[in-house]
Structure formats: C-alpha cells, structure tokens
Design a protein around this motif. Structure first.
Motif, PDB file in Angstrom:
ATOM      1  N   GLN A 373       8.212 -26.979  67.320  1.00 57.23           N
ATOM      2  CA  GLN A 373       7.066 -27.876  67.288  1.00 57.23           C
ATOM      3  C   GLN A 373       6.069 -27.557  68.403  1.00 57.23           C
ATOM      4  O   GLN A 373       6.382 -26.843  69.357  1.00 57.23           O
ATOM      5  CB  GLN A 373       7.541 -29.322  67.414  1.00 57.23           C
ATOM      6  CG  GLN A 373       8.303 -29.826  66.196  1.00 57.23           C
ATOM      7  CD  GLN A 373       7.422 -29.899  64.970  1.00 57.23           C
ATOM      8  OE1 GLN A 373       6.229 -30.154  65.056  1.00 57.23           O
ATOM      9  NE2 GLN A 373       8.013 -29.661  63.807  1.00 57.23           N
ATOM     10  N   SER A 377       9.047 -33.372  73.158  1.00 54.67           N
ATOM     11  CA  SER A 377       9.545 -34.724  72.913  1.00 54.67           C
ATOM     12  C   SER A 377      10.213 -35.268  74.168  1.00 54.67           C
ATOM     13  O   SER A 377      10.906 -34.537  74.896  1.00 54.67           O
ATOM     14  CB  SER A 377      10.546 -34.721  71.755  1.00 54.67           C
ATOM     15  OG  SER A 377       9.934 -34.289  70.567  1.00 54.67           O
ATOM     16  N   CYS A 386      10.098 -36.518  64.746  1.00 56.10           N
ATOM     17  CA  CYS A 386       9.227 -35.371  64.441  1.00 56.10           C
ATOM     18  C   CYS A 386       9.793 -34.569  63.277  1.00 56.10           C
ATOM     19  O   CYS A 386       9.049 -34.103  62.405  1.00 56.10           O
ATOM     20  CB  CYS A 386       9.086 -34.486  65.679  1.00 56.10           C
ATOM     21  SG  CYS A 386       8.137 -35.230  67.019  1.00 56.10           S
TER      22      CYS A 386
END
Length: 437
Positions: A373, A377, A386
């Motif tokens: 990603q 996070s 996500c």
C-alpha cells in the motif's frame, strides 16, 4: 510479402500519388515472423509491412490512441462460466485486422521496400490504418465495435472489450484483446450466425475451440477447463540457463527479509528487470508466486545480489511444477466470495503493509492481488481495513460481470438475480448508488 501487398490492394489501404507540399512523409519496413503453435511447432511464416509510427507527430499525423486490452479478470470469468455451464468456447482471428480501420487524418507513407520503381517519386496516401501507426489499434477497435453494435450486441461499460447479447435463453459473449477474439455461447446457431455476419464485414479465420490465447494454454475436458502457462515457464527457465537446475519445493525462505541496502549492487541490472517482468506475466495463472513477484518488483531501480538470488529461487520453484495453473470445475456454482488479509509494517524499508486478496466464482479463482500500500498503517486493525477496502473494490468490479451472467444463465428478472446476492454485496451496491438499505 506478395500476399500482404495483395491484401492491401484488395482492401484499398492506400492511393498512389505525389507528395503535397508542406506534408511530412513517414517510412515503412518489412517485419518477418514465424508463428508457433501451443506445442512449439511451426504454424506458418508471416511477412508484415509496418509503418514507422515513431516518426509521426502528435496533433498532425494522429490525435488519439487506444488499444483494446481486456481485463484479465474478465478473461478468467469468461473461462469459468462456460466451464460450469457447458457453454461453447471458440477462438476467432481477423485477417489483417488493423487494415479495416479508416483513417481520419492525412497520412503519407513511402512505397514498400522491394516494390519501388527506380526513378519514381510516388508515395502512398493512406486511406485506412496500417500496422505501426499510432492510431491503428484505435481505428480498428472503432470499426470492430461499431460492426458488433449494428448486429444488436451490447458493449459492457465496465470492460469495453467485452460484448454481450441475450435473446430469451440464448446468451452470447465476445471478448477482444487487440485482434484476438474469444467467443462464448450456449447456442450453436447464435455462434454460426455471428461468424457469418462478421465474415461478411471482416475477413475472419475460425481457429476452432479455444486452446491457446495470449500465451495461455487452455485444455478442456468433461470435468472442467485447465489454464496454464507451461510453455512460457519453460522459456523463462531456458533463457535464464536454469532448465536443468535442481527444483525447489517452495519459492522463498519463510523469514527472508529483502532490503534496498543489503548486498552488492548488480553490475548489469537488465537481466534482473527482464526476469521480474516475465515473472509478472506468469502470475496470470500462478497465484502461488504473486506475493514473491511483487516483493522482487520493488527493487527494479537498483537490484542487488540478494534480490537476484531470491529471483533464482523462484525459478527453481517453477522448475518443480512448470505446468501448474488454474482449474475451473464443471460442477462449480456461480456464487461470488472473496478473502482478504494483510500484514502490518512488513516492509523493513518503508514499514508499509502488503494487501492480499482473492476472489472466487464458485470454486473458480478469478481474481487475486498482492500489493504494497501507499500509506503506513498505525495498527494491524487499520491494515486489515485497508485490505478489506481493496478487496471490496475488486468485488464490485467482479460483481458487474457476475450479476449479468447469473441473470442471463437462469433467465430471471433482474430483481430476482439481485435477491440471490449476499446481503453484504447488496449494501455495497446500494451505497454506490447513494441509497440506503
């Protein structure tokens, strides 16, 4: 070469004329290729005249470009559904496909090499598109799609390369990838009528049942459809010099952590980049190596020796099962389900998470992804959300196909097909439309 020139003349591809003033002239060349079958044997020899489109100037010789490339999820759906419903699967090829597109711009080209007359200063004014032109694939697809629309076939809005038509219980789907066409239907007469119609508009070549498409080897039995890239896997091993290597049972060590700063830089990174690029295409039928390939692809800019060693280990794993792939069972039911997962701060360099998900249509795996990603996070719960968001986006994409196909298969009203969907997916649909449930 003579056959190619004859095809140009029959198709009225160009007009022989003088070059007007203030007009640019592009060149052309002959390209020779040996077409191979799925087993590697020679199918035919081919000569193609290609325009040197790299000399074209934007806004003068061309305006827009587009190439009809189908989504791989659509390709897998179109294989999984005929397998579970017993539909026919055929492959079509259009002779000199790009020559059917009509040009909207004035393009002048030199006469083909080998067909020049000494002392003659004539040029070719192209009236139809030619291989190599920037706008060739766009004009071909415009011609092909308009021809299908005239025959009452609808174009999908989620994937413009997919065309469908239904009349009562008769369903027909057509998928185009540049100039390769896959045809699926539950009725023999519908396929015959479509082929006859297309043959009057375009010169078709019926290749029979689907066996080899985009490098994918497709084998069909009464139990289902098998999809693999065995020939492509062996080519990768042969080009890498590892055809006789010792096979490995797993593609990478469990606790291996690859970093951008560990190990020596490769003196020539070209071989690593080419290898990872070929492995990326192999993941079309090999979800078991998707995670490892996405990990290796993160070091394309500056690969190091540990990265090359890890890539070699993936090749050793491929050596153990080069023909492994996907299987779409004939007894599968069209029920959509998905699974997702993620790690937390798995990358030692960026501390970003890796999202993983897979989508099944019944027992058939039609979509999957393993991707790092763009954000970091703060917790494992956020990482899971996500992952769920990415999986939901893919479900919605797959849902567009599956609702239509399920509706057509059972010949139910649209509301009845919607009623059979899981409640969670209904909430997704209504949320997208701004409604509540």
């Amino acid at each position: 070469m003579n056959a190619e020139i004859t095809a140009f003349e029959d198709n009225n591809t160009w007009l022989i004329t003088d070059l007007p003033p203030n007009k640019t002239l592009i060149g052309c060349k002959w390209v020779y290729k040996v077409k191979l079958k799925a087993d590697g044997s020679i199918e035919r020899y081919k000569a193609r005249l290609v325009a040197k489109g790299y000399t074209q100037q934007e806004d003068f010789d061309y305006y827009d470009t587009f190439s009809p490339v189908a989504k791989l999820t659509t390709v897998r759906c179109l294989l999984a559904l005929p397998a579970s419903n017993g539909w026919l699967l055929l492959q079509l090829d259009v002779n000199n496909a790009f020559l059917h597109g009509e040009l909207n711009e004035e393009v002048y080209m030199k006469l083909p090499p080998g067909y020049l007359v000494k002392g003659e200063n004539k040029v070719c004014k192209l009236t139809k598109s030619l291989y190599g032109l920037k706008q060739a694939s766009r004009q071909w697809f415009a011609k092909f799609s308009s021809t299908l629309l005239l025959h009452g076939i609808s174009q999908s809005k989620s994937d413009y390369s997919l065309f469908t038509r239904f009349q009562g219980k008769i369903f027909l789907a057509l998928l185009v990838y540049v100039d390769d066409i896959v045809l699926a239907s539950n009725n023999d007469d519908a396929i015959t009528q479509l082929i006859v119609f297309l043959n009057t508009q375009l010169k078709l070549k019926d290749l029979g049942p689907l066996k080899f498409f985009l490098g994918l080897e497709i084998a069909r039995t009464s139990k289902g459809i098998s999809l693999s890239q065995r020939k492509y896997s062996l080519e990768i091993l042969e080009d890498s010099g590892l055809l006789a290597t010792k096979p490995s049972k797993f593609p990478m060590e469990t606790n291996l952590k690859l970093s951008r700063s560990s190990g020596e830089l490769l003196p020539d990174p070209t071989s690593y980049r080419r290898l990872v690029g070929r492995l990326l295409y192999l993941t079309i039928t090999r979800p078991d190596i998707s995670y490892y390939v996405q990990l290796l692809s993160q070091f394309m800019d500056s690969p190091r020796q540990p990265h090359m060693d890890a890539a070699t280990r993936v090749l050793q794993y491929l050596k153990s099962s080069p023909g492994q792939g996907l299987f779409y069972s004939a007894s599968s039911t069209p029920h959509l389900k998905a699974f997702c997962d993620s790690d937390w701060a798995g990358c030692p360099d960026t501390r970003r998470l890796v999202t993983r998900f897979c989508v099944f249509l019944g027992d058939s795996l039609i979509s999957w992804k393993s991707k790092k990603q763009h954000t970091v996070s703060r917790s494992s719960a956020e990482a899971e959300y996500c992952s769920m968001a990415a999986a939901t986006c893919e479900i919605v994409c797959c849902l567009v196909y599956c609702i239509i196909f399920r509706f057509l298969i059972h010949n139910l009203p649209y509301s009845s097909a919607i009623a059979k969907l899981p409640f969670t997916l209904l909430r997704i649909l209504y949320t997208m439309k701004g409604q509540s449930i």
